[in-house]
Design a protein around this motif. Sequence first.
Motif, PDB file in Angstrom:
ATOM      1  N   LEU A  74       4.007  -8.580   0.633  1.00 41.88           N
ATOM      2  CA  LEU A  74       4.122  -8.936  -0.787  1.00 41.88           C
ATOM      3  C   LEU A  74       2.772  -9.344  -1.361  1.00 41.88           C
ATOM      4  O   LEU A  74       2.413  -8.950  -2.479  1.00 41.88           O
ATOM      5  N   ALA A  75       2.012 -10.117  -0.593  1.00 41.41           N
ATOM      6  CA  ALA A  75       0.696 -10.550  -1.061  1.00 41.41           C
ATOM      7  C   ALA A  75      -0.210  -9.343  -1.288  1.00 41.41           C
ATOM      8  O   ALA A  75      -0.980  -9.287  -2.265  1.00 41.41           O
ATOM      9  N   GLY A  76      -0.137  -8.356  -0.408  1.00 40.14           N
ATOM     10  CA  GLY A  76      -0.932  -7.141  -0.586  1.00 40.14           C
ATOM     11  C   GLY A  76      -0.509  -6.350  -1.808  1.00 40.14           C
ATOM     12  O   GLY A  76      -1.362  -5.787  -2.523  1.00 40.14           O
ATOM     13  N   GLN A  77       0.796  -6.309  -2.076  1.00 43.87           N
ATOM     14  CA  GLN A  77       1.270  -5.607  -3.275  1.00 43.87           C
ATOM     15  C   GLN A  77       0.769  -6.308  -4.552  1.00 43.87           C
ATOM     16  O   GLN A  77       0.347  -5.640  -5.497  1.00 43.87           O
ATOM     17  N   PHE A  78       0.814  -7.632  -4.543  1.00 43.81           N
ATOM     18  CA  PHE A  78       0.318  -8.365  -5.710  1.00 43.81           C
ATOM     19  C   PHE A  78      -1.179  -8.133  -5.914  1.00 43.81           C
ATOM     20  O   PHE A  78      -1.649  -7.913  -7.032  1.00 43.81           O
ATOM     21  N   LYS A  79      -1.907  -8.164  -4.847  1.00 45.00           N
ATOM     22  CA  LYS A  79      -3.356  -8.021  -4.931  1.00 45.00           C
ATOM     23  C   LYS A  79      -3.748  -6.633  -5.419  1.00 45.00           C
ATOM     24  O   LYS A  79      -4.715  -6.474  -6.195  1.00 45.00           O
ATOM     25  N   ASN A  80      -2.994  -5.609  -5.004  1.00 44.98           N
ATOM     26  CA  ASN A  80      -3.326  -4.228  -5.362  1.00 44.98           C
ATOM     27  C   ASN A  80      -2.586  -3.742  -6.607  1.00 44.98           C
ATOM     28  O   ASN A  80      -2.622  -2.545  -6.920  1.00 44.98           O
ATOM     29  N   ASN A  81      -1.903  -4.676  -7.289  1.00 42.87           N
ATOM     30  CA  ASN A  81      -1.140  -4.332  -8.503  1.00 42.87           C
ATOM     31  C   ASN A  81      -0.107  -3.245  -8.237  1.00 42.87           C
ATOM     32  O   ASN A  81       0.127  -2.353  -9.053  1.00 42.87           O
ATOM     33  N   GLU A  82       0.518  -3.318  -7.056  1.00 46.95           N
ATOM     34  CA  GLU A  82       1.567  -2.378  -6.705  1.00 46.95           C
ATOM     35  C   GLU A  82       2.925  -2.997  -7.089  1.00 46.95           C
ATOM     36  O   GLU A  82       3.064  -4.223  -7.151  1.00 46.95           O
ATOM     37  N   PRO A  83       3.929  -2.153  -7.359  1.00 50.03           N
ATOM     38  CA  PRO A  83       5.256  -2.692  -7.683  1.00 50.03           C
ATOM     39  C   PRO A  83       5.831  -3.474  -6.500  1.00 50.03           C
ATOM     40  O   PRO A  83       5.682  -3.072  -5.349  1.00 50.03           O
ATOM     41  N   ALA A  84       6.478  -4.596  -6.763  1.00 50.44           N
ATOM     42  CA  ALA A  84       7.050  -5.446  -5.722  1.00 50.44           C
ATOM     43  C   ALA A  84       8.397  -5.963  -6.180  1.00 50.44           C
ATOM     44  O   ALA A  84       8.630  -6.166  -7.384  1.00 50.44           O
ATOM     45  N   VAL A  85       9.295  -6.186  -5.222  1.00 50.57           N
ATOM     46  CA  VAL A  85      10.629  -6.713  -5.520  1.00 50.57           C
ATOM     47  C   VAL A  85      10.918  -7.852  -4.545  1.00 50.57           C
ATOM     48  O   VAL A  85      10.301  -7.941  -3.470  1.00 50.57           O
ATOM     49  N   PRO A  86      11.854  -8.754  -4.861  1.00 52.71           N
ATOM     50  CA  PRO A  86      12.218  -9.825  -3.928  1.00 52.71           C
ATOM     51  C   PRO A  86      12.745  -9.268  -2.618  1.00 52.71           C
ATOM     52  O   PRO A  86      13.446  -8.247  -2.598  1.00 52.71           O
TER      53      PRO A  86
END
Length: 752
Positions: free
Chosen positions: A575-587
Amino acid sequence: MIHCFIRNRIYSKERYGTSEMKLKISLRMTTFIFCALAIIAAVLSFINTQNVDLKIREQADRMENHNQCEDKILEFSKASDDLTTATRHFVATGDPVYMNQYWQEADESRHREDAVNSLNALGISEEERTLLKNAMEASDRLMETETLAMRLKADAVGIPESQMPPEVAAYVYKNGEESSGPEEKGQLAIKSIFNNTYENQKKEITDNITSFRSQLYNRKTSENTLSNSETMGSLNHMLVYNFFLLLLLLVLSFFLLFFVTTPLHRYYKSLKNSRENSAEPLIPAGSKELQQFAESFNSMVKDLKNQNAALLEKSRTDGLTGLYNREAFDLYIKETIEAHGGRMALFFMDMDEFKGLNDRYDYLVGDRVLTEAGKKLRAIAEKNSGMAARVGGEEFAMLLPSVKTQLAAQKTAEQIIKVISEIKPESSRKARKDFPVSVSVGVLLWDSQADALPLREVLHRSDLACSRAKQQGKGHFKFYYANDSDLQAMQYTQEHEQQVEDEMYGALARREFEAYYQPKYNIETGEIMGAEALVRWNHPTRGVLSPAHFIPVFEANGFVVQLDFYIFKKVCRTLAGQFKNNEPAVPVAVNFSSRHFANPGFADEIRRIAELLSVPPSFLEIEITETVLMENWDETITQTCKLREMGFSVALDDFGTGYSSMGVLQELPVDVIKIDRSFINRDLSEHRNAMFITGIVNIARVLNLRIICEGVETREQADFLKKNGVLFVQGYYYSRPVSEAVFKEMLIKNKS
């Protein structure tokens, strides 16, 4: 071993008995005496060495003194001759140079006076001093004659008194020579030094000097002889003392050789040849101290052997029952197989519901039951020439080499069950009813020669038979048969569990465990609204393994705690990597074992990990099962309340399979309930099944809980759930659990 040691000791005494009758020489006293004698000899040798050195230096001084005396007397004689020569040259030539030279030498060097004073200072004898005095007086008379001759010659050649040396000018004629003419004075001068009287005066000086030198030589010879004698005496004494020192050293060396070194070497060889638990006794020899050492060592070895034997016996005995323990029993099996071989029977016994007995009474009663069981099993073992042992908490084993047939083994097993059932628990605390004591027995009958099984396999097979007997109920026995399918299944299960346990820590270190993601879909829009993280084991040889392969084992041994946190951290990092790379993320929902909720710091640890990896709590959901909830109600309620206060979502998994009710749901601090797949897999065309799901949906709406239905595998199921108001679903119909990389691609496509 102890009997062998005592027998060897008696043999040693018989063989070396005379050695104990030898005189015990004290090493300390002998060393003291040798040192005292050596010190005395060394001091005396040093004193005589000093005396020798003093004598040699005295002799050297004496020789130097004699040489100086010799030089001085020669100096005196030469000075007299020099003056005579100068006088005669002046008388013969009349040249005043010789006269001045005479008195210059007489005044400047004063050879004769200096020589005489030096000789007196060197310490000459009285006789030598008399001779020296006579020579000096003769020299003075000779100088007076020489002065007369020089005055006559000076007057004869017309040298004024002012040009004469003071001694010559001051000379006063005594025989009327002043009235003689110059020529006559010249003749008188010649006659005064060239006559018998002058020669006799010269001879008197020479004779006295010769006598002086003779006396000096004789004295020097005598003194040197005496000095040499004294020096030789001191040297002889020094040699005697040095020889005595060497003799002491030699004697001491032989003493050390025979009374110290040789016995020590024998002790060393004896200890070197000694093997474990079979140390040879040291034969006392040598000095008193070494003999005492050997006797003390032998006594210490004997005590240690006795202590080791007692400790070994204690270490192989169970402290409660008095039976041998597992280690001793393993050794007994091995030795029995090696010594006898052939067919024999191994019985493995496990007390039935022993925990219940302890709970009903107390542990002291349980201990008394085990003690009584040990006595009865020992009686059976001794009767059949075998051994009984306690190999676990309430587990016993018995090897009977004399039991060789199945009928005999069956009778023995029945006897074991019978005698154990006769044990009655006794306690001061009254129980509601008696608690029957029983035991399950597994029997292995095998031929140790024809079927050479490893020791571990022998015990394992009898243990398997015992486990199978327990499945049949209390107080049963079961034989082990290699072709028994039930036993084979149990053996496979145990081997599988052991293999999983052997590999789990290495797998975690090698990062073989991975998080797979199963998407959660909005049934109306088809949008991915979340995911559940499911663990997979990427085994290097068996491929990707599902949780059913290993989670039950991890739950049993507690390794699941480490694994749950490991997967939770992997999810947070994703999740942290998705946030950092501006990738879509879900709970993402993560499952946690019931073991976590007994830890008061569980919620705090979850928050610490999320904060450390910068993941908002709203993107993390903690899943618990109904079983976890009901087993640890108070602790689970406390932890889930804290998690929700921290911002995490809590989901109740497998809803409907346990004890959930309307009242329970009202008290639960959860946000989501997940309908178990077992309700979806039923025939939904039946009104009863359909109404059950509809009822759950209605309850969730009343309590304001989100509903997720898992295990959706068909289109019909999805349509039914959509029709009955279920908004979120997951299952194979939509997507199987996929790897992290695939899940990210699915998110990107779904959100674009």
